[in-house]
Design an enzyme around this catalytic site. Sequence first.
Site, PDB file in Angstrom:
ATOM      1  N   GLU A 127      -2.046  -6.322  11.117  1.00  0.00           N
ATOM      2  CA  GLU A 127      -2.981  -7.421  11.365  1.00  0.00           C
ATOM      3  C   GLU A 127      -3.668  -7.792  10.060  1.00  0.00           C
ATOM      4  O   GLU A 127      -3.650  -7.000   9.108  1.00  0.00           O
ATOM      5  CB  GLU A 127      -4.032  -6.981  12.387  1.00  0.00           C
ATOM      6  CG  GLU A 127      -3.413  -6.595  13.713  1.00  0.00           C
ATOM      7  CD  GLU A 127      -4.415  -6.557  14.852  1.00  0.00           C
ATOM      8  OE1 GLU A 127      -5.632  -6.577  14.587  1.00  0.00           O
ATOM      9  OE2 GLU A 127      -3.946  -6.507  16.005  1.00  0.00           O
ATOM     10  N   ASP A 240       9.246   6.276  12.359  1.00  0.00           N
ATOM     11  CA  ASP A 240       9.964   7.459  11.838  1.00  0.00           C
ATOM     12  C   ASP A 240      11.430   7.112  11.600  1.00  0.00           C
ATOM     13  O   ASP A 240      12.024   7.505  10.591  1.00  0.00           O
ATOM     14  CB  ASP A 240       9.908   8.617  12.859  1.00  0.00           C
ATOM     15  CG  ASP A 240       8.672   9.483  12.667  1.00  0.00           C
ATOM     16  OD1 ASP A 240       7.920   9.239  11.702  1.00  0.00           O
ATOM     17  OD2 ASP A 240       8.463  10.390  13.497  1.00  0.00           O
ATOM     18  N   ARG A 268      28.186  -7.204 -22.838  1.00  0.00           N
ATOM     19  CA  ARG A 268      27.287  -7.716 -23.860  1.00  0.00           C
ATOM     20  C   ARG A 268      27.452  -6.950 -25.176  1.00  0.00           C
ATOM     21  O   ARG A 268      27.364  -5.720 -25.200  1.00  0.00           O
ATOM     22  CB  ARG A 268      25.835  -7.588 -23.356  1.00  0.00           C
ATOM     23  CG  ARG A 268      24.786  -7.992 -24.348  1.00  0.00           C
ATOM     24  CD  ARG A 268      24.747  -9.491 -24.516  1.00  0.00           C
ATOM     25  NE  ARG A 268      23.614  -9.930 -25.317  1.00  0.00           N
ATOM     26  CZ  ARG A 268      23.489 -11.156 -25.777  1.00  0.00           C
ATOM     27  NH1 ARG A 268      24.414 -12.081 -25.510  1.00  0.00           N
ATOM     28  NH2 ARG A 268      22.441 -11.503 -26.491  1.00  0.00           N
ATOM     29  N   GLY A 339      18.174  -7.644 -21.039  1.00  0.00           N
ATOM     30  CA  GLY A 339      17.365  -8.333 -22.058  1.00  0.00           C
ATOM     31  C   GLY A 339      16.827  -9.639 -21.494  1.00  0.00           C
ATOM     32  O   GLY A 339      16.438  -9.706 -20.321  1.00  0.00           O
ATOM     33  N   GLU A 363       6.751  -1.005   6.142  1.00  0.00           N
ATOM     34  CA  GLU A 363       6.876   0.185   7.018  1.00  0.00           C
ATOM     35  C   GLU A 363       6.130   1.383   6.434  1.00  0.00           C
ATOM     36  O   GLU A 363       6.573   2.524   6.540  1.00  0.00           O
ATOM     37  CB  GLU A 363       8.341   0.490   7.329  1.00  0.00           C
ATOM     38  CG  GLU A 363       8.996  -0.681   8.043  1.00  0.00           C
ATOM     39  CD  GLU A 363      10.246  -0.342   8.827  1.00  0.00           C
ATOM     40  OE1 GLU A 363      10.433   0.819   9.197  1.00  0.00           O
ATOM     41  OE2 GLU A 363      11.024  -1.281   9.056  1.00  0.00           O
TER      42      GLU A 363
HETATM   43  C1  LIG Z   1       7.812  -8.906   3.528  1.00  0.00           C
HETATM   44  C2  LIG Z   1       7.015  -8.072   4.474  1.00  0.00           C
HETATM   45  C3  LIG Z   1       7.492  -7.848   5.754  1.00  0.00           C
HETATM   46  C4  LIG Z   1       6.742  -7.110   6.672  1.00  0.00           C
HETATM   47  N1  LIG Z   1       7.194  -6.996   7.963  1.00  0.00           N
HETATM   48  C5  LIG Z   1       6.375  -6.428   8.898  1.00  0.00           C
HETATM   49  C6  LIG Z   1       6.736  -6.453  10.275  1.00  0.00           C
HETATM   50  O1  LIG Z   1       7.809  -6.926  10.657  1.00  0.00           O
HETATM   51  N2  LIG Z   1       5.862  -5.934  11.176  1.00  0.00           N
HETATM   52  C7  LIG Z   1       4.671  -5.386  10.804  1.00  0.00           C
HETATM   53  O2  LIG Z   1       3.933  -4.918  11.671  1.00  0.00           O
HETATM   54  N3  LIG Z   1       4.303  -5.341   9.489  1.00  0.00           N
HETATM   55  C8  LIG Z   1       5.115  -5.867   8.542  1.00  0.00           C
HETATM   56  N4  LIG Z   1       4.743  -5.858   7.217  1.00  0.00           N
HETATM   57  C9  LIG Z   1       3.448  -5.310   6.849  1.00  0.00           C
HETATM   58  C10 LIG Z   1       3.511  -4.025   6.057  1.00  0.00           C
HETATM   59  O3  LIG Z   1       3.932  -2.971   6.879  1.00  0.00           O
HETATM   60  C11 LIG Z   1       2.106  -3.817   5.464  1.00  0.00           C
HETATM   61  O4  LIG Z   1       1.953  -4.803   4.460  1.00  0.00           O
HETATM   62  C12 LIG Z   1       1.917  -2.440   4.902  1.00  0.00           C
HETATM   63  O5  LIG Z   1       1.902  -1.486   5.930  1.00  0.00           O
HETATM   64  C13 LIG Z   1       0.610  -2.325   4.091  1.00  0.00           C
HETATM   65  O6  LIG Z   1      -0.478  -2.858   4.777  1.00  0.00           O
HETATM   66  P1  LIG Z   1      -1.446  -3.920   4.030  1.00  0.00           P
HETATM   67  O7  LIG Z   1      -0.591  -4.974   3.455  1.00  0.00           O
HETATM   68  O8  LIG Z   1      -2.506  -4.326   4.980  1.00  0.00           O
HETATM   69  O9  LIG Z   1      -2.079  -3.107   2.841  1.00  0.00           O
HETATM   70  P2  LIG Z   1      -3.391  -2.162   2.896  1.00  0.00           P
HETATM   71  O10 LIG Z   1      -3.277  -1.244   4.033  1.00  0.00           O
HETATM   72  O11 LIG Z   1      -4.590  -3.021   2.802  1.00  0.00           O
HETATM   73  O12 LIG Z   1      -3.215  -1.340   1.560  1.00  0.00           O
HETATM   74  C14 LIG Z   1      -3.631  -1.807   0.279  1.00  0.00           C
HETATM   75  C15 LIG Z   1      -3.436  -0.669  -0.720  1.00  0.00           C
HETATM   76  O13 LIG Z   1      -4.315   0.427  -0.356  1.00  0.00           O
HETATM   77  C16 LIG Z   1      -3.542   1.600  -0.200  1.00  0.00           C
HETATM   78  N5  LIG Z   1      -4.120   2.443   0.857  1.00  0.00           N
HETATM   79  C17 LIG Z   1      -4.472   2.064   2.100  1.00  0.00           C
HETATM   80  N6  LIG Z   1      -4.933   3.115   2.794  1.00  0.00           N
HETATM   81  C18 LIG Z   1      -4.860   4.187   1.965  1.00  0.00           C
HETATM   82  C19 LIG Z   1      -5.192   5.579   2.074  1.00  0.00           C
HETATM   83  N7  LIG Z   1      -5.675   6.082   3.211  1.00  0.00           N
HETATM   84  N8  LIG Z   1      -4.995   6.364   1.006  1.00  0.00           N
HETATM   85  C20 LIG Z   1      -4.494   5.878  -0.141  1.00  0.00           C
HETATM   86  N9  LIG Z   1      -4.159   4.577  -0.312  1.00  0.00           N
HETATM   87  C21 LIG Z   1      -4.342   3.750   0.725  1.00  0.00           C
HETATM   88  C22 LIG Z   1      -2.155   1.131   0.169  1.00  0.00           C
HETATM   89  O14 LIG Z   1      -1.173   2.117  -0.086  1.00  0.00           O
HETATM   90  C23 LIG Z   1      -2.016  -0.092  -0.718  1.00  0.00           C
HETATM   91  O15 LIG Z   1      -1.668   0.309  -2.018  1.00  0.00           O
HETATM   92  C24 LIG Z   1       5.509  -6.554   6.275  1.00  0.00           C
HETATM   93  C25 LIG Z   1       5.045  -6.741   4.964  1.00  0.00           C
HETATM   94  C26 LIG Z   1       5.767  -7.493   4.076  1.00  0.00           C
HETATM   95  C27 LIG Z   1       5.214  -7.725   2.697  1.00  0.00           C
END
Ligand SMILES: Cc1cc2nc3c(=O)[nH]c(=O)nc-3n(C[C@H](O)[C@H](O)[C@H](O)COP(=O)(O)OP(=O)(O)OC[C@H]3O[C@@H](n4cnc5c(N)ncnc54)[C@H](O)[C@@H]3O)c2cc1C
Length: 379
Positions: A127, A240, A268, A339, A363
Amino acid sequence: MDFRPTEHHQVLRRTIREFAESEIRPHVMQWDEAQCFPSELMPRLADLGLMGIQIPEDYGGAGMSAVDYCICIEELARVDPSVALTVAAHNGLCTAHIYMFGTEAQKQKYLVPLARGEKIGAWGLTEPSGGSDAGGTRTGSGRQDGEWVLNGAKTFTTHGSVGHVLVAMAVTDRSAGRHGISAFIIERGAPGFSPGRKENKLGMRASDTSEVIFDGCRVAEDQLLGEPGQGFVNSLQVLDAGRIGIAALAVGLAQGSHEAALRYAKERHQFGQPISSFQAIQWKLADDATAIEAARLLTYRAAMLKDLGLRTTRESSMAKLFASEIAVRVADNGVQIHGGYGFVKDYPAEKYFRDVKLTTIGEGTSEIQRMLIAREILA
Ligand SMILES: Cc1cc2nc3c(=O)[nH]c(=O)nc-3n(C[C@H](O)[C@H](O)[C@H](O)COP(=O)(O)OP(=O)(O)OC[C@H]3O[C@@H](n4cnc5c(N)ncnc54)[C@H](O)[C@@H]3O)c2cc1C
């Protein structure tokens, strides 16, 4: 222990490779530039069983194993990671969730057309306010006149605007925390359900990613998927297995990038010799080849354990973490070996470099995989 591929694995790899080379390779850059979801490819993917890879034949699938699944995703990603992501999200998230937790009636109604590739599946956990912390789901659902009414939004949903069937998580009991989240099956066209903004992405541009919006979205009672309150827990079980697919995607992407770099290094010439004769280039190629083999073994091991019906939380996360991080390095080396030609769109290196970053994010980010692995080994 036998590390050799079987005859079946070799035939499967050859079949998917030939398909990807002839029917995907010629269009890769055009789909990427236009950010165009290749819907015309879906019937061909379905003909090969790639829309229901691990779903039993009784439900319209190809009845393949998790190891077979990895080979299919790897071979697609070697040519176009976007197509591999499309196939992995459809199979590994929406379709898998319904197969694992759906009733027989739900399987007949939704799983069969998904596995046959007649419908495209989407899965919404993330979300705007909660990605890594998916237990913080805010989308809510209440009962009204014998139906569920959903309000809220999902973001970054693969197939959010092109999918026909969406599995989405929503809170059904705010007092129960993570155990108050349930899963729902929502069909495109349901009242109050609409795709939101389509994302303009760095990479994986031919895969469809968009918001989905629930504004008083009404779904029937029997569209609740799994036990009430088990949506979050079930999502973790789906992930998982899903993570093994993303690990395979990273391995295939790294393989494609590495092959392009090898080819270029031999062609190259600088200082009167092929750049492949320089030790600096050779060491990059050797490190990459070694890392790809190691990532492949971790990925196949997780898949093999899944095929044996074992829990794979630790192995899936290890495979996904390692494969995605080495793939980032391999794609980086790919650009470096090209390059200046790695920086332009005439060669495939720049696209692998853009696409690969998703593998350390989708994921579950690398940070979340490390958290999960630490939790497992400290338990
Ligand atoms: C192209 C694409 C396709 C996707 N497809 C789907 C889909 O089909 N269905 C779906 O549900 N989601 C989907 N996602 C979402 C994806 O799973 C999330 O973007 C991902 O889980 C990270 O969540 P966020 O973007 O809110 O980042 P955030 O959770 O806000 O994280 C931001 C940063 O903080 C770090 N962080 C957060 N919590 C912690 C912690 N406790 N400890 C250390 N570091 C932390 C994270 O590792 C990251 O570096 C997709 C994303 C993309 C870009």
